[in-house]
Scaffold this motif. Structure first.
Motif, mmCIF file in Angstrom:
data_model
loop_
_atom_site.group_PDB
_atom_site.id
_atom_site.type_symbol
_atom_site.label_atom_id
_atom_site.label_comp_id
_atom_site.label_asym_id
_atom_site.label_seq_id
_atom_site.Cartn_x
_atom_site.Cartn_y
_atom_site.Cartn_z
ATOM 1 N N ILE A 1 5.760 -16.554 21.377
ATOM 2 C CA ILE A 1 6.492 -15.450 20.728
ATOM 3 C C ILE A 1 5.493 -14.423 20.180
ATOM 4 O O ILE A 1 5.670 -13.220 20.320
ATOM 5 C CB ILE A 1 7.426 -15.989 19.616
ATOM 6 N N GLU A 2 4.410 -14.932 19.605
ATOM 7 C CA GLU A 2 3.397 -13.995 19.092
ATOM 8 C C GLU A 2 2.784 -13.189 20.239
ATOM 9 O O GLU A 2 2.548 -11.984 20.104
ATOM 10 C CB GLU A 2 2.314 -14.744 18.295
ATOM 11 N N LEU A 3 2.540 -13.831 21.360
ATOM 12 C CA LEU A 3 2.008 -13.112 22.534
ATOM 13 C C LEU A 3 2.994 -12.036 22.993
ATOM 14 O O LEU A 3 2.595 -10.920 23.347
ATOM 15 C CB LEU A 3 1.734 -14.105 23.678
ATOM 16 N N ALA A 4 4.277 -12.370 22.966
ATOM 17 C CA ALA A 4 5.298 -11.406 23.392
ATOM 18 C C ALA A 4 5.316 -10.186 22.469
ATOM 19 O O ALA A 4 5.462 -9.048 22.927
ATOM 20 C CB ALA A 4 6.673 -12.082 23.416
ATOM 21 N N LEU A 5 5.126 -10.412 21.169
ATOM 22 C CA LEU A 5 5.106 -9.294 20.218
ATOM 23 C C LEU A 5 3.951 -8.343 20.539
ATOM 24 O O LEU A 5 4.087 -7.120 20.458
ATOM 25 C CB LEU A 5 4.949 -9.807 18.779
ATOM 26 N N ASP A 6 2.817 -8.918 20.913
ATOM 27 C CA ASP A 6 1.644 -8.118 21.270
ATOM 28 C C ASP A 6 1.957 -7.259 22.499
ATOM 29 O O ASP A 6 1.709 -6.059 22.530
ATOM 30 C CB ASP A 6 0.460 -9.058 21.553
ATOM 31 N N GLU A 7 2.570 -7.901 23.459
ATOM 32 C CA GLU A 7 2.923 -7.230 24.706
ATOM 33 C C GLU A 7 3.892 -6.067 24.473
ATOM 34 O O GLU A 7 3.861 -5.068 25.174
ATOM 35 C CB GLU A 7 3.587 -8.263 25.615
ATOM 36 N N LEU A 8 4.746 -6.223 23.481
ATOM 37 C CA LEU A 8 5.729 -5.172 23.178
ATOM 38 C C LEU A 8 5.151 -4.113 22.240
ATOM 39 O O LEU A 8 5.844 -3.188 21.822
ATOM 40 C CB LEU A 8 6.985 -5.789 22.542
ATOM 41 N N GLY A 9 3.879 -4.263 21.900
ATOM 42 C CA GLY A 9 3.230 -3.299 21.014
ATOM 43 C C GLY A 9 3.716 -3.392 19.577
ATOM 44 O O GLY A 9 3.579 -2.447 18.800
ATOM 45 N N LYS A 10 4.268 -4.547 19.201
ATOM 46 C CA LYS A 10 4.815 -4.669 17.846
ATOM 47 C C LYS A 10 3.808 -5.249 16.856
ATOM 48 O O LYS A 10 3.907 -5.015 15.657
ATOM 49 C CB LYS A 10 6.081 -5.555 17.864
ATOM 50 N N ARG A 11 2.890 -6.037 17.370
ATOM 51 C CA ARG A 11 1.942 -6.693 16.484
ATOM 52 C C ARG A 11 0.776 -7.200 17.324
ATOM 53 O O ARG A 11 0.994 -7.828 18.359
ATOM 54 C CB ARG A 11 2.631 -7.887 15.791
ATOM 55 N N THR A 12 -0.459 -6.955 16.868
ATOM 56 C CA THR A 12 -1.628 -7.394 17.636
ATOM 57 C C THR A 12 -1.784 -8.905 17.517
ATOM 58 O O THR A 12 -1.719 -9.456 16.418
ATOM 59 C CB THR A 12 -2.907 -6.692 17.114
ATOM 60 N N PHE A 13 -1.996 -9.542 18.665
ATOM 61 C CA PHE A 13 -2.125 -11.003 18.668
ATOM 62 C C PHE A 13 -3.403 -11.444 17.967
ATOM 63 O O PHE A 13 -4.481 -10.962 18.288
ATOM 64 C CB PHE A 13 -2.120 -11.520 20.117
ATOM 65 N N ASP A 14 -3.265 -12.358 16.997
ATOM 66 C CA ASP A 14 -4.465 -12.920 16.364
ATOM 67 C C ASP A 14 -4.332 -14.421 16.102
ATOM 68 O O ASP A 14 -5.086 -15.002 15.326
ATOM 69 C CB ASP A 14 -4.781 -12.160 15.061
ATOM 70 N N GLU B 1 4.769 -28.785 22.097
ATOM 71 C CA GLU B 1 5.689 -27.856 22.761
ATOM 72 C C GLU B 1 6.187 -26.804 21.773
ATOM 73 O O GLU B 1 6.226 -25.614 22.082
ATOM 74 C CB GLU B 1 6.879 -28.617 23.359
ATOM 75 N N SER B 2 6.547 -27.242 20.571
ATOM 76 C CA SER B 2 7.013 -26.297 19.547
ATOM 77 C C SER B 2 5.899 -25.336 19.148
ATOM 78 O O SER B 2 6.141 -24.154 18.888
ATOM 79 C CB SER B 2 7.512 -27.043 18.315
ATOM 80 N N ALA B 3 4.681 -25.858 19.093
ATOM 81 C CA ALA B 3 3.534 -25.012 18.750
ATOM 82 C C ALA B 3 3.352 -23.934 19.818
ATOM 83 O O ALA B 3 3.043 -22.781 19.517
ATOM 84 C CB ALA B 3 2.276 -25.858 18.615
ATOM 85 N N TRP B 4 3.556 -24.322 21.074
ATOM 86 C CA TRP B 4 3.443 -23.344 22.161
ATOM 87 C C TRP B 4 4.519 -22.262 22.029
ATOM 88 O O TRP B 4 4.257 -21.078 22.269
ATOM 89 C CB TRP B 4 3.529 -24.022 23.534
ATOM 90 N N VAL B 5 5.717 -22.633 21.643
ATOM 91 C CA VAL B 5 6.822 -21.666 21.546
ATOM 92 C C VAL B 5 6.476 -20.543 20.566
ATOM 93 O O VAL B 5 6.595 -19.362 20.897
ATOM 94 C CB VAL B 5 8.149 -22.357 21.140
#
Ligand SMILES: *Cc1c(COP(=O)(O)O)cnc(C)c1O
Length: 367
Positions: free
Chosen positions: A340-353, A332-336
């Protein structure tokens, strides 16, 4: 939805089942046996001479300590909402107080406490959080307590361990009252507050103060496995059930898993560009400062099924806090952090990798 707020925390299924059994009358040998078991297990968790359980939220236990352990003047440490609360309780019950204020990311300093005690000889009790939950900050409680006792061996050290008991092993050598509540690391519904007490604290309580929160009356009754007022029977049944759950692996395993999850979460968040908010982060929650904290938090809730906590007052919209308390499945913690990384991608802040997930797994499983 994954509940990842630093209180309330999710209640395990086995505990909910235990609490679904028929209500017992509190003045019966049957309930007294349950109470006795809970009391012994609680004493062992807290590592203190005495303990009481009271039917109230955590704040009730904070107030009970102010009423029963401070006679002359309180020193309160305010580095966030909960430290501020100790000061407000002192005002409400008419105790004089000296308050040391800090920014919410800054731990109290031993020197400041030392200075306050030297300048105010009438301070007879110190009130401090082990973890100040407003900013996820760990105060150096043990060092402050040690120094305070050197200056005045009679001083009472009241430590609010609501987000620390069950998270890490606390050194209670110089602590006189250790407060906790049911809805944080103990994974119960809200409504039960607990206080561990030193022998010296019991002495100072004497005949006790106050009516509902008279700790002398409670100690006298609870030593006989009953309570002064109607006990929170269902929650005490639940307390034994959560101890059963914790004991499957043991408390040390829980401490270890919490520390590892905390460390892995922090490493993952830092790897994707975040900075931890507190200068000394507590293990109970991972707190990040970010101008987009609110947008990230909302995305996690609406799209990725994770409920994290935000900030209050001047930190409203500026931080998010991820719970680490309790028996949390590591996936569950790993998913969190992944979400968050996915959300950053969505906000154009950082490409998901996949960095957050990779760093989390490496930190948790490989070291
Ligand atoms: C949650 C919490 C409390 C208690 O709050 P209640 O709402 O009264 O249960 C007290 N101190 C800290 C540090 C907390 O995190």
């Amino acid at each position: 939805m994954l509940l990842f707020t630093p209180g309330p925390t999710p209640v395990p299924e086995s505990v909910r089942q235990a609490m679904a059994t028929p209500t017992l009358h509190h003045r019966t040998p049957e309930f007294e046996a349950i109470f006795k078991e809970a009391r012994e297990r609680l004493l062992s968790l807290l590592g203190m001479d005495e303990c009481v359980m009271i039917a109230s939220s955590g704040t009730g236990a904070m107030q009970a300590c102010m009423l029963n352990l401070c006679e002359k003047k309180a020193l309160t440490i305010n580095a966030g909402k909960f430290g501020e609360r100790f000061g407000k309780i002192a005002d409400a019950v008419g105790k004089g107080k000296i308050e040391l204020c800090y920014e919410w990311n800054t731990p109290a300093s031993v020197e400041d406490v030392e200075k306050a005690l030297q300048e105010n000889k009438d301070i007879d009790a110190i009130f401090i959080q082990v973890c100040e939950s407003a900013g996820g900050l760990r105060h150096p409680v043990e060092a402050i307590a040690k120094c305070a006792k050197e200056i005045n061996p009679q001083i009472m050290i009241v430590a609010d361990g609501i987000t620390a008991v069950g998270v890490e092993k606390i050194d209670v050598t110089h602590i006189d009252a250790l407060v906790t509540g049911s809805q944080k690391a103990l994974m119960l519904p809200p409504g039960l507050a607990m206080i561990g007490l030193s022998g010296k604290a019991v002495e100072k309580i004497g005949k006790g103060k106050d009516y509902y929160f008279n700790l002398a009356t409670e100690i006298k009754n609870q030593q006989k496995n009953t309570t002064a007022w109607t006990a929170a029977t269902t929650l005490i049944v639940g307390l034994n059930a959560i101890f059963d759950e914790i004991d499957k692996e043991g408390i040390d395993a829980l401490y270890e898993a919490t520390a590892k999850r905390s460390k892995a979460t922090q490493a993952a968040l830092e790897a994707i560009g975040f900075t931890m908010y507190p200068k000394i982060p507590a293990l109970s929650m991972s707190t990040v400062f970010d101008e987009d904290a609110e947008t990230i938090r909302k995305l996690l809730k609406t799209k990725y099924g994770v409920n994290m906590a935000g900030g209050q007052d001047h930190l409203k919209g500026k931080i998010f806090r991820i719970n680490q308390m309790g028996l949390i499945p590591v996936y569950e913690s790993a998913w969190v952090v992944n979400a968050i990384e996915l959300a950053l991608d969505e906000l154009g802040k950082r490409t998901f990798d996949g960095t957050a997930s990779r760093v989390f797994s490496e930190t948790y499983f490989k070291v």
